[in-house]
Design a protein around this motif. Structure first.
Motif, mmCIF file in Angstrom:
data_model
loop_
_atom_site.group_PDB
_atom_site.id
_atom_site.type_symbol
_atom_site.label_atom_id
_atom_site.label_comp_id
_atom_site.label_asym_id
_atom_site.label_seq_id
_atom_site.Cartn_x
_atom_site.Cartn_y
_atom_site.Cartn_z
ATOM 1 N N ARG A 24 0.815 -1.213 0.000
ATOM 2 C CA ARG A 24 0.000 0.000 0.000
ATOM 3 C C ARG A 24 0.852 1.267 0.000
ATOM 4 O O ARG A 24 0.326 2.361 0.166
ATOM 5 C CB ARG A 24 -0.931 -0.008 1.229
ATOM 6 N N GLU A 25 2.170 1.103 -0.175
ATOM 7 C CA GLU A 25 3.125 2.212 -0.165
ATOM 8 C C GLU A 25 3.039 3.004 1.130
ATOM 9 O O GLU A 25 3.127 4.242 1.141
ATOM 10 C CB GLU A 25 2.886 3.120 -1.385
ATOM 11 N N ARG A 26 2.895 2.285 2.239
ATOM 12 C CA ARG A 26 2.807 2.911 3.560
ATOM 13 C C ARG A 26 3.901 2.413 4.503
ATOM 14 O O ARG A 26 3.793 2.593 5.714
ATOM 15 C CB ARG A 26 1.419 2.629 4.177
ATOM 16 N N TRP A 27 4.950 1.828 3.928
ATOM 17 C CA TRP A 27 6.106 1.458 4.759
ATOM 18 C C TRP A 27 7.010 2.697 4.836
ATOM 19 O O TRP A 27 8.027 2.818 4.181
ATOM 20 C CB TRP A 27 6.843 0.266 4.165
ATOM 21 N N THR A 28 6.567 3.622 5.680
ATOM 22 C CA THR A 28 7.240 4.917 5.806
ATOM 23 C C THR A 28 8.483 4.806 6.680
ATOM 24 O O THR A 28 8.721 3.784 7.342
ATOM 25 C CB THR A 28 6.282 5.945 6.418
ATOM 26 N N LYS A 29 9.261 5.878 6.686
ATOM 27 C CA LYS A 29 10.462 5.904 7.530
ATOM 28 C C LYS A 29 10.076 5.753 9.002
ATOM 29 O O LYS A 29 10.754 5.067 9.766
ATOM 30 C CB LYS A 29 11.229 7.205 7.330
ATOM 31 N N HIS A 30 8.955 6.357 9.379
ATOM 32 C CA HIS A 30 8.527 6.279 10.777
ATOM 33 C C HIS A 30 8.249 4.835 11.198
ATOM 34 O O HIS A 30 8.744 4.377 12.234
ATOM 35 C CB HIS A 30 7.269 7.132 10.985
ATOM 36 N N ILE A 31 7.460 4.098 10.399
ATOM 37 C CA ILE A 31 7.111 2.725 10.793
ATOM 38 C C ILE A 31 8.316 1.808 10.644
ATOM 39 O O ILE A 31 8.491 0.857 11.427
ATOM 40 C CB ILE A 31 5.898 2.215 9.984
ATOM 41 N N ALA A 32 9.184 2.088 9.679
ATOM 42 C CA ALA A 32 10.391 1.270 9.515
ATOM 43 C C ALA A 32 11.315 1.443 10.714
ATOM 44 O O ALA A 32 11.859 0.457 11.248
ATOM 45 C CB ALA A 32 11.105 1.638 8.224
ATOM 46 N N ASP A 33 11.502 2.693 11.153
ATOM 47 C CA ASP A 33 12.345 2.951 12.332
ATOM 48 C C ASP A 33 11.729 2.331 13.579
ATOM 49 O O ASP A 33 12.436 1.755 14.417
ATOM 50 C CB ASP A 33 12.515 4.463 12.533
ATOM 51 N N PHE A 34 10.416 2.450 13.704
ATOM 52 C CA PHE A 34 9.738 1.875 14.867
ATOM 53 C C PHE A 34 9.917 0.356 14.889
ATOM 54 O O PHE A 34 10.212 -0.232 15.937
ATOM 55 C CB PHE A 34 8.246 2.221 14.825
ATOM 56 N N ARG A 79 12.256 -1.408 13.560
ATOM 57 C CA ARG A 79 13.654 -1.815 13.744
ATOM 58 C C ARG A 79 14.189 -1.457 15.140
ATOM 59 O O ARG A 79 14.879 -2.270 15.765
ATOM 60 C CB ARG A 79 14.519 -1.139 12.681
ATOM 61 N N ASP A 80 13.835 -0.287 15.663
ATOM 62 C CA ASP A 80 14.504 0.235 16.856
ATOM 63 C C ASP A 80 13.690 0.100 18.140
ATOM 64 O O ASP A 80 14.267 -0.029 19.231
ATOM 65 C CB ASP A 80 14.852 1.722 16.648
ATOM 66 N N ILE A 81 12.364 0.148 18.038
ATOM 67 C CA ILE A 81 11.537 0.179 19.251
ATOM 68 C C ILE A 81 10.839 -1.150 19.508
ATOM 69 O O ILE A 81 10.901 -1.679 20.625
ATOM 70 C CB ILE A 81 10.492 1.322 19.147
ATOM 71 N N ALA A 82 10.188 -1.707 18.512
ATOM 72 C CA ALA A 82 9.394 -2.920 18.697
ATOM 73 C C ALA A 82 10.183 -4.070 19.319
ATOM 74 O O ALA A 82 9.665 -4.742 20.234
ATOM 75 C CB ALA A 82 8.791 -3.357 17.364
ATOM 76 N N PRO A 83 11.424 -4.343 18.892
ATOM 77 C CA PRO A 83 12.132 -5.493 19.475
ATOM 78 C C PRO A 83 12.424 -5.361 20.960
ATOM 79 O O PRO A 83 12.619 -6.374 21.650
ATOM 80 C CB PRO A 83 13.443 -5.542 18.661
ATOM 81 N N SER A 84 12.455 -4.124 21.470
ATOM 82 C CA SER A 84 12.785 -3.922 22.887
ATOM 83 C C SER A 84 11.559 -3.985 23.794
ATOM 84 O O SER A 84 11.700 -3.989 25.027
ATOM 85 C CB SER A 84 13.484 -2.570 23.059
ATOM 86 N N GLU A 85 10.371 -4.028 23.237
ATOM 87 C CA GLU A 85 9.156 -4.035 24.055
ATOM 88 C C GLU A 85 8.753 -5.453 24.427
ATOM 89 O O GLU A 85 9.167 -6.431 23.784
ATOM 90 C CB GLU A 85 8.022 -3.333 23.298
#
Length: 420
Positions: free
Chosen positions: A383-393, A395-401
């Motif tokens: 859907r062309e919605r793999w934005t920088k924000h969701i990609a960073d989230f 990669r950087d935030i989700a694995p630590s939760e």
């Protein structure tokens, strides 16, 4: 003279009906507005209990038809023993169906037999007559026996024909009497436009996909998003199997699970990470208790996700018309849906799921966890919605939760089980 059509339909199971019981039904075309004597058709069915075929494979249902025709006196001696003891051995019920060649209804212009009116074809009329008896047996015995559909027919069907003089309608309701066995002639071998063979061709690419899935991380089986998908798969299976009523009911259950799960997942994310607090649970319970009302579901999701929820062209209104209304007619009105109605419900379900995914994909900044769980990276990219924000989230935030699946499942248990 009237031309009759006869065929023998193996049910694939034992229906507890006395051997050689004969039942006759008369079907009227309700759309003509009157019960005209000249506008009805007769169908007669007889039951046989035959030895169950255990060999499997391609010839089983063919052999059952031949055996039943032999028992009815139409075919010469058959290789299967005719003195089989049905009191002690496993049996399969075969329905001997006789109806009229000339249908009550004109043929449907559609080529797919699943879309034909039951009174427009002698085979479909025979199925309709047999299903009436099967449903009566279910009520009588309080045991479940599957009804028949076009898809349940053998892919090879042998038919027989005979000609009879019509009876005097004033003297009797019957249009004709059953011809003697020697009056029946082999008529045709019908190759049906479906394949319900007992075996499946091996699918190596599908096996590779399963291997990859089972070797990697798998979803928690109790997660509501997984349950909605399983029910959607079940609905599509029922459509292919010709179980249109079951299709409509399970699709409705699937969509209900999806909508409630999505609302609650958004609420869970709003409270993240303090999802186990008393205030979060109380707020969620209050909302959960209102979700039986469709207007509340629409209001909550339209506020959370935006998009078109009100016009007749919206996915929401389409689902309510072709999915919810059909389910209600089936459950509350005893309606037996057609193939086209069930297929429309499948399409409306798919359109609603796609619409929800589209809307979630537009809200990745507000609900990144819901977007990753309910839509996923591949569909966000589509859907062309793999934005920088969701990609960073991702990669950087989700694995630590903490594990989202375990947290949400535990949270839903607290919301839905008041004594938990």
């Amino acid at each position: 003279m009237l031309e009759l059509v006869r065929f023998f339909l193996p049910l694939g199971y034992y229906l507890p009906v006395p051997e050689d019981l004969r039942i006759t039904n008369y079907f009227h075309d309700l759309q003509v507005g009157v019960f005209s004597k000249s506008r009805y058709i007769q169908a007669t069915i007889v039951f046989q209990q035959l030895p169950a075929e255990n060999s499997g494979g391609l010839t089983t249902r063919t052999a059952a038809q031949s055996h039943a025709a032999h028992r009815a006196g139409i075919l010469p001696d058959h290789k299967l023993a005719s003195n089989f003891d049905t009191e002690k051995e496993a049996v399969e019920t075969v329905v001997d169906i006789v109806t009229e060649k000339l249908p009550l209804r004109t043929h449907s212009p559609r080529e797919d037999p699943r879309e034909w009116h039951p009174l427009s074809d002698p085979i479909m009329t025979g199925l309709h007559a047999a299903n009436i008896v099967i449903r009566d047996v279910v009520h009588c015995t309080e045991r479940y026996f599957p009804t028949l559909s076009y898809e349940s027919l053998p892919f090879l069907l042998f038919t027989y024909s005979a000609h009879v003089a019509p009876l005097d309608h004033i003297a009797t309701d019957a249009r004709w009497e059953m011809p003697s066995p020697d009056e029946w002639n082999s008529d045709a071998i019908i190759y049906l436009s479906h394949s319900n063979l007992d075996f499946q061709l091996r699918d190596r690419p599908l096996e590779d996909r399963v291997t990859e899935h089972l070797s990697g991380a798998r979803d928690n089986i109790a997660h509501p998003f997984r349950l909605y998908r399983e029910r959607a798969v079940m609905g599509r299976h029922h459509l292919r199997a010709g179980k249109y009523s079951e299709c409509s009911i399970v699709l409705s259950t699937s969509m209900e699970a999806m909508l409630v799960a999505l609302i609650m997942h958004i609420q869970w994310e709003i409270h993240w990470p303090a999802v186990d607090t008393s205030s979060a649970i109380v707020d969620a319970r209050k909302l959960y208790d209102t979700l039986e009302n469709r207007s509340t579901v629409r209001e909550v999701l339209s506020k959370s996700l935006g998009g078109n929820w009100t016009t007749s062209a919206s996915a929401w209104e389409r689902w309510n018309k072709e999915g919810v209304e059909l389910r209600n007619r089936v459950v509350h009105g005893g309606h037996i849906p057609s193939y086209r109605e069930a297929k429309s419900a499948i399409d409306a379900h798919s359109a609603m799921v796609a619409f929800l995914a589209d809307r979630i994909a537009q809200k990745t900044k507000l609900y990144p966890r819901t977007a990753l769980k309910a839509v996923g990276e591949a569909n966000l990219r589509k859907r062309e919605r793999w934005t920088k924000h969701i990609a960073d989230f991702s990669r950087d935030i989700a694995p630590s939760e903490n594990d989202w699946d375990s947290s949400f499942i535990r949270w839903m248990e607290h919301v839905t089980h008041r004594n938990g």
